[in-house]
Motif scaffolding. Structure first.
Motif, PDB file in Angstrom:
ATOM      1  N   LEU A  68      22.227  10.931  51.319  1.00 43.06           N
ATOM      2  CA  LEU A  68      23.571  11.505  51.300  1.00 43.06           C
ATOM      3  C   LEU A  68      24.404  11.096  52.515  1.00 43.06           C
ATOM      4  O   LEU A  68      25.593  11.382  52.549  1.00 43.06           O
ATOM      5  CB  LEU A  68      23.480  13.039  51.261  1.00 43.06           C
ATOM      6  N   SER A  69      23.766  10.483  53.503  1.00 43.56           N
ATOM      7  CA  SER A  69      24.422  10.209  54.790  1.00 43.56           C
ATOM      8  C   SER A  69      25.007  11.492  55.354  1.00 43.56           C
ATOM      9  O   SER A  69      26.159  11.543  55.777  1.00 43.56           O
ATOM     10  CB  SER A  69      25.521   9.147  54.630  1.00 43.56           C
ATOM     11  N   ALA A  70      24.182  12.534  55.337  1.00 41.39           N
ATOM     12  CA  ALA A  70      24.633  13.856  55.766  1.00 41.39           C
ATOM     13  C   ALA A  70      23.684  14.412  56.817  1.00 41.39           C
ATOM     14  O   ALA A  70      22.493  14.088  56.842  1.00 41.39           O
ATOM     15  CB  ALA A  70      24.693  14.807  54.570  1.00 41.39           C
ATOM     16  N   ALA A  71      24.214  15.255  57.661  1.00 39.59           N
ATOM     17  CA  ALA A  71      23.430  15.899  58.713  1.00 39.59           C
ATOM     18  C   ALA A  71      22.518  16.964  58.119  1.00 39.59           C
ATOM     19  O   ALA A  71      22.824  17.552  57.070  1.00 39.59           O
ATOM     20  CB  ALA A  71      24.363  16.525  59.744  1.00 39.59           C
ATOM     21  N   ALA A  72      21.415  17.219  58.795  1.00 42.95           N
ATOM     22  CA  ALA A  72      20.406  18.169  58.317  1.00 42.95           C
ATOM     23  C   ALA A  72      20.989  19.548  57.966  1.00 42.95           C
ATOM     24  O   ALA A  72      20.658  20.088  56.909  1.00 42.95           O
ATOM     25  CB  ALA A  72      19.275  18.293  59.332  1.00 42.95           C
ATOM     26  N   PRO A  73      21.855  20.134  58.815  1.00 48.05           N
ATOM     27  CA  PRO A  73      22.382  21.459  58.449  1.00 48.05           C
ATOM     28  C   PRO A  73      23.172  21.443  57.133  1.00 48.05           C
ATOM     29  O   PRO A  73      23.073  22.384  56.339  1.00 48.05           O
ATOM     30  CB  PRO A  73      23.299  21.821  59.622  1.00 48.05           C
ATOM     31  N   SER A  74      23.919  20.371  56.879  1.00 45.52           N
ATOM     32  CA  SER A  74      24.680  20.270  55.630  1.00 45.52           C
ATOM     33  C   SER A  74      23.750  20.162  54.428  1.00 45.52           C
ATOM     34  O   SER A  74      23.974  20.791  53.387  1.00 45.52           O
ATOM     35  CB  SER A  74      25.608  19.055  55.664  1.00 45.52           C
ATOM     36  N   VAL A  75      22.704  19.367  54.569  1.00 46.61           N
ATOM     37  CA  VAL A  75      21.745  19.189  53.483  1.00 46.61           C
ATOM     38  C   VAL A  75      21.026  20.513  53.213  1.00 46.61           C
ATOM     39  O   VAL A  75      20.843  20.904  52.058  1.00 46.61           O
ATOM     40  CB  VAL A  75      20.734  18.069  53.821  1.00 46.61           C
ATOM     41  N   THR A  76      20.661  21.201  54.264  1.00 47.75           N
ATOM     42  CA  THR A  76      19.989  22.493  54.113  1.00 47.75           C
ATOM     43  C   THR A  76      20.887  23.487  53.379  1.00 47.75           C
ATOM     44  O   THR A  76      20.434  24.185  52.464  1.00 47.75           O
ATOM     45  CB  THR A  76      19.574  23.050  55.487  1.00 47.75           C
ATOM     46  N   ARG A  77      22.174  23.543  53.749  1.00 53.12           N
ATOM     47  CA  ARG A  77      23.111  24.464  53.076  1.00 53.12           C
ATOM     48  C   ARG A  77      23.262  24.102  51.593  1.00 53.12           C
ATOM     49  O   ARG A  77      23.279  24.993  50.736  1.00 53.12           O
ATOM     50  CB  ARG A  77      24.474  24.456  53.770  1.00 53.12           C
ATOM     51  N   LEU A  78      23.386  22.807  51.304  1.00 47.44           N
ATOM     52  CA  LEU A  78      23.472  22.386  49.901  1.00 47.44           C
ATOM     53  C   LEU A  78      22.251  22.855  49.117  1.00 47.44           C
ATOM     54  O   LEU A  78      22.370  23.408  48.018  1.00 47.44           O
ATOM     55  CB  LEU A  78      23.564  20.858  49.817  1.00 47.44           C
ATOM     56  N   CYS A  79      21.083  22.646  49.689  1.00 44.39           N
ATOM     57  CA  CYS A  79      19.839  23.038  49.014  1.00 44.39           C
ATOM     58  C   CYS A  79      19.714  24.553  48.915  1.00 44.39           C
ATOM     59  O   CYS A  79      19.210  25.065  47.903  1.00 44.39           O
ATOM     60  CB  CYS A  79      18.637  22.413  49.709  1.00 44.39           C
ATOM     61  N   ASP A  80      20.171  25.266  49.932  1.00 45.49           N
ATOM     62  CA  ASP A  80      20.160  26.733  49.868  1.00 45.49           C
ATOM     63  C   ASP A  80      20.954  27.218  48.659  1.00 45.49           C
ATOM     64  O   ASP A  80      20.503  28.097  47.911  1.00 45.49           O
ATOM     65  CB  ASP A  80      20.775  27.344  51.135  1.00 45.49           C
ATOM     66  N   ARG A  81      22.149  26.648  48.478  1.00 45.70           N
ATOM     67  CA  ARG A  81      23.011  27.061  47.362  1.00 45.70           C
ATOM     68  C   ARG A  81      22.389  26.703  46.022  1.00 45.70           C
ATOM     69  O   ARG A  81      22.454  27.481  45.066  1.00 45.70           O
ATOM     70  CB  ARG A  81      24.387  26.422  47.505  1.00 45.70           C
ATOM     71  N   LEU A  82      21.801  25.502  45.942  1.00 50.21           N
ATOM     72  CA  LEU A  82      21.168  25.084  44.689  1.00 50.21           C
ATOM     73  C   LEU A  82      19.960  25.941  44.355  1.00 50.21           C
ATOM     74  O   LEU A  82      19.724  26.275  43.189  1.00 50.21           O
ATOM     75  CB  LEU A  82      20.774  23.609  44.762  1.00 50.21           C
ATOM     76  N   GLN A  83      19.212  26.321  45.376  1.00 55.88           N
ATOM     77  CA  GLN A  83      18.055  27.185  45.158  1.00 55.88           C
ATOM     78  C   GLN A  83      18.517  28.579  44.722  1.00 55.88           C
ATOM     79  O   GLN A  83      17.963  29.155  43.782  1.00 55.88           O
ATOM     80  CB  GLN A  83      17.208  27.277  46.419  1.00 55.88           C
ATOM     81  N   ALA A  84      19.546  29.101  45.359  1.00 62.30           N
ATOM     82  CA  ALA A  84      20.071  30.425  45.000  1.00 62.30           C
ATOM     83  C   ALA A  84      20.607  30.432  43.567  1.00 62.30           C
ATOM     84  O   ALA A  84      20.513  31.448  42.873  1.00 62.30           O
ATOM     85  CB  ALA A  84      21.165  30.836  45.976  1.00 62.30           C
ATOM     86  N   ALA A  85      21.161  29.304  43.126  1.00 62.47           N
ATOM     87  CA  ALA A  85      21.683  29.198  41.763  1.00 62.47           C
ATOM     88  C   ALA A  85      20.582  28.970  40.734  1.00 62.47           C
ATOM     89  O   ALA A  85      20.839  28.994  39.529  1.00 62.47           O
ATOM     90  CB  ALA A  85      22.705  28.067  41.685  1.00 62.47           C
ATOM     91  N   GLY A  86      19.353  28.707  41.207  1.00 61.04           N
ATOM     92  CA  GLY A  86      18.226  28.517  40.297  1.00 61.04           C
ATOM     93  C   GLY A  86      18.028  27.091  39.813  1.00 61.04           C
ATOM     94  O   GLY A  86      17.286  26.865  38.860  1.00 61.04           O
ATOM     95  N   PHE A  87      18.674  26.112  40.477  1.00 57.25           N
ATOM     96  CA  PHE A  87      18.579  24.724  40.050  1.00 57.25           C
ATOM     97  C   PHE A  87      17.555  23.909  40.840  1.00 57.25           C
ATOM     98  O   PHE A  87      17.211  22.804  40.452  1.00 57.25           O
ATOM     99  CB  PHE A  87      19.935  24.025  40.170  1.00 57.25           C
TER     100      PHE A  87
END
Length: 162
Positions: A68-87
């Motif tokens: 993603l060419s993204a920093a670790a905190p951004s990737v973690t937040r994206l994954c947090d949201r996807l996990q919370a949504a059940g995906f």
């Protein structure tokens, strides 16, 4: 853009304007068909994460961040949201339980299937207005373009040996 070119481009650079125009038209089509073609309830960035994880099941956060060419905190937040949504599901890697691997849930895989189905229907409708020859040429050309985009970069004129 309505008529097929009568001659084939000899150099890659001569096809770039046409390919750019197609990309722009696809963006317009996706925007116009927001309800039909959108990635809702996910953002485009979240959907991109799902596509990457689908292609590389078990990927870790660091490798995902590189894609993603993204920093670790951004990737973690994206994954947090996807996990919370059940995906998305995070599990410890069996070989090293300190490392977390990412996998799609059934809901995540179903969401990607739904996006592909809706977009596929829209593309079928557009392609039904093309001649069989034009559809075949498009399929061959897009396949070759996908291959070229996904293979490692080579210097111009470099021939890859088998």
């Amino acid at each position: 853009m309505n008529e097929a070119p009568t001659t084939l481009p000899q150099r890659p650079s001569t096809a770039v304007p046409e390919i750019s125009q197609v990309l722009e038209l696809l963006e317009i089509a996706w925007e116009r068909g927001r309800g039909t073609l959108s990635t809702a309830p996910l953002s485009a960035a979240q959907t991109r994460v799902l596509y990457i994880i689908e292609r590389e099941p078990g990927i870790n956060l660091g490798t995902l961040g590189s894609h993603l060419s993204a920093a670790a905190p951004s990737v973690t937040r994206l994954c947090d949201r996807l996990q919370a949504a059940g995906f998305l599901r995070r599990t410890p890697r069996p070989q090293d339980r300190r490392e977390i691997q990412l996998e799609l849930t059934d809901a995540g895989a179903a969401h990607l299937r739904d996006i592909r189905n809706r977009r596929g229907q829209a593309l079928h409708q557009a392609m039904d207005r093309m001649t069989p020859e034009a559809r075949n040429a498009l399929a061959i050309g897009l396949s070759a373009l996908c291959d070229a985009v996904t293979e490692p970069s080579q210097p111009p004129g470099h021939q890859q040996t088998a």
